[in-house]
Design an enzyme around this catalytic site. Structure first.
Site, short mmCIF file in Angstrom:
data_model
loop_
_atom_site.label_atom_id
_atom_site.label_comp_id
_atom_site.label_asym_id
_atom_site.label_seq_id
_atom_site.Cartn_x
_atom_site.Cartn_y
_atom_site.Cartn_z
N TYR A 1 0.82 -1.21 0.00
CA TYR A 1 0.00 0.00 0.00
C TYR A 1 0.85 1.27 0.00
O TYR A 1 0.37 2.34 0.31
CB TYR A 1 -0.95 0.01 1.21
CG TYR A 1 -2.13 -0.93 1.06
CD1 TYR A 1 -2.05 -2.07 0.27
CD2 TYR A 1 -3.33 -0.67 1.70
CE1 TYR A 1 -3.12 -2.93 0.14
CE2 TYR A 1 -4.41 -1.53 1.57
CZ TYR A 1 -4.30 -2.66 0.79
OH TYR A 1 -5.37 -3.51 0.65
N LYS B 1 3.85 -14.39 4.35
CA LYS B 1 3.96 -15.36 3.24
C LYS B 1 5.46 -15.49 2.93
O LYS B 1 5.90 -15.28 1.78
CB LYS B 1 3.14 -14.85 2.04
CG LYS B 1 3.01 -15.84 0.91
CD LYS B 1 2.12 -17.02 1.20
CE LYS B 1 2.10 -17.99 0.04
NZ LYS B 1 1.45 -19.27 0.34
N ASP C 1 -2.36 -17.76 3.55
CA ASP C 1 -3.40 -18.61 2.94
C ASP C 1 -3.97 -19.59 3.96
O ASP C 1 -5.18 -19.79 4.06
CB ASP C 1 -2.88 -19.32 1.67
CG ASP C 1 -1.45 -19.81 1.78
OD1 ASP C 1 -0.80 -19.58 2.82
OD2 ASP C 1 -0.97 -20.46 0.82
N ASP D 1 -5.53 -6.13 5.72
CA ASP D 1 -6.74 -5.56 5.16
C ASP D 1 -7.71 -6.68 4.75
O ASP D 1 -8.90 -6.67 5.09
CB ASP D 1 -6.37 -4.71 3.94
CG ASP D 1 -7.52 -3.84 3.46
OD1 ASP D 1 -8.50 -3.69 4.21
OD2 ASP D 1 -7.43 -3.30 2.35
N ASP E 1 -11.67 -7.91 6.54
CA ASP E 1 -13.01 -8.07 5.96
C ASP E 1 -13.49 -9.51 6.15
O ASP E 1 -14.67 -9.76 6.40
CB ASP E 1 -13.02 -7.70 4.47
CG ASP E 1 -13.14 -6.19 4.24
OD1 ASP E 1 -12.65 -5.44 5.10
OD2 ASP E 1 -13.70 -5.77 3.22
MG MG Z 1 -10.35 -2.72 3.71
#
Ligand code: MG
Ligand code: NAI
Length: 331
Positions: free
Chosen positions: A121, A167, A200, A224, A228
């Site tokens: 990001y 990862k 994962d 992030d 969710d």
């Molecule tokens: Mg988000």
């Protein structure tokens, strides 16, 4: 006087921030609110998604309350810019099951601690002919300080284990540093247990055994995505609050975006924002009121009489806000 900068932004951002201000104005606190612009609507008016003035107002405030933005293709994301400009390096996202909410699990209680300033990001992408490259910047400094935040949170909330998600089998250098930094910082917290999983596998564990997790620390994108996913475990994005914290500054927002599918209908669930306000009040050392808000939200959800459509009901944003205000006043 506590100075709060509000950035309603776009879509349901405006609706949930006006609920949030109603909650705060009802408390016996001396607060001053100043509104700043950011997002798609701001872009259409001014040609920028985040004016310098907005960044300045967030820097000068005691805390900032953020609604949500609709992304503008090709333009900087206001929230990412604010996190980076104010060095709000720790994104704290508590995930909790609430009695009275129809959710996949009723025994979840963990905190996601997401690195907030770098990773994928950092907004550095290049395009050369048909080849595009996104930079994934991971530094030892940022990795150590986010791990430190995660352990400090675990200690504060008396949580047993901190889990590092990465990862490093594929992203050997970047996530290698992230994982090494985690175990380096862990040595300073001998009473807190540790483990680590690949992202994962973690995505699966979150839907098979979410109750096993206490504090989860990860890089920006993984944090992030897992947030969710976590919201989906406990009743949706309408319930998930967050705090973006630096060493001195704090910006608070629901985890959700501008939800164009329900915007302008007065049906968004304001609870994510209202719980973010509780986090903001804790940050401002007004935890008496922070706790009152948390208890009121829990009571309203448990009673189950007032529900916005995401919770399976027919009530409006305003009705939910009023119910929570009445509950706060009755405590
Ligand atoms: Mg988000
Ligand atoms: P979203 O979080 O806005 O919505 C996802 C789903 O959750 C939708 O079905 C929406 O109706 C529902 N939802 C979200 N918040 C809710 C609430 N408070 N009450 C009831 N239902 C709620 O994510 P989406 O649709 O992927 O993105 C929409 C826009 O928001 C995009 O432009 C995206 O880039 C932006 N966005 C902005 C963020 C921010 O400002 N921090 C974060 C995430 C997305």
């Amino acid at each position: 006087m506590i100075k709060i900068t509000t950035i309603p932004g776009d879509g349901i951002g405006k609706e949930v921030i006006s609920s949030g201000i109603a909650i705060l104005e009802n408390l016996d606190l001396n607060m001053d609110f100043k509104e700043a612009a950011a997002g798609e609507e701001c872009f259409k008016k001014t040609g920028t998604t985040i004016p310098e003035e907005t960044i300045k107002m967030a820097k000068n405030a005691d805390a900032t309350l953020f609604g949500a933005n609709t992304s503008v293709p090709g333009e900087k994301s206001p929230i990412l810019t604010l996190r980076q400009s104010l060095d709000l390096y720790a994104n704290i996202r508590p995930v909790k099951s609430y009695a009275g909410v129809n959710s996949l699990f009723d025994n979840v209680n963990f905190i996601i601690v997401r690195e907030n300033t770098e990773g994928l990001y950092c907004q550095v992408e290049s395009l050369l002919d048909d080849k595009t490259i996104a930079q994934r910047r991971i530094t030892r400094k940022a990795s150590e300080r986010i791990s430190n935040s995660a352990f400090k949170i675990a200690k504060h909330y008396k949580k047993e284990t901190v889990t590092c998600v990465h990862k490093s089998n594929v992203l050997k250098k970047t996530d290698g540093i992230f994982k090494d930094s985690f175990y380096k910082i862990a040595k300073n917290y001998p009473n807190i247990k540790t483990n680590d999983f690949y992202v994962d596998a973690m995505a699966m564990y979150l839907v098979t055994n979410p109750e096993k997790f206490d504090v989860i620390v990860s890089t920006n994108l993984f944090g992030d995505i897992l947030s969710d996913e976590a919201a989906g475990l406990v009743g949706g994005l309408g319930l998930l609050p967050s705090g973006n914290l630096g060493d001195k500054k704090g910006l608070f927002e629901g985890v959700h975006g501008s939800a164009p599918d329900i915007a302008g209908k007065n049906i968004a669930n304001p609870i994510a924002t209202i719980l973010s306000i509780a986090m903001m009040l804790d940050f401002l050392k007004e935890d008496y009121y922070g706790n009152k808000i948390k208890t009121s939200v829990e009571n309203i959800l448990k009673q189950g009489k007032i529900k916005t459509p995401d919770l399976g009901g027919k009530n409006t944003t305003k009705e939910m806000t009023e119910a929570i205000i009445n509950e706060i006043n009755s405590l």
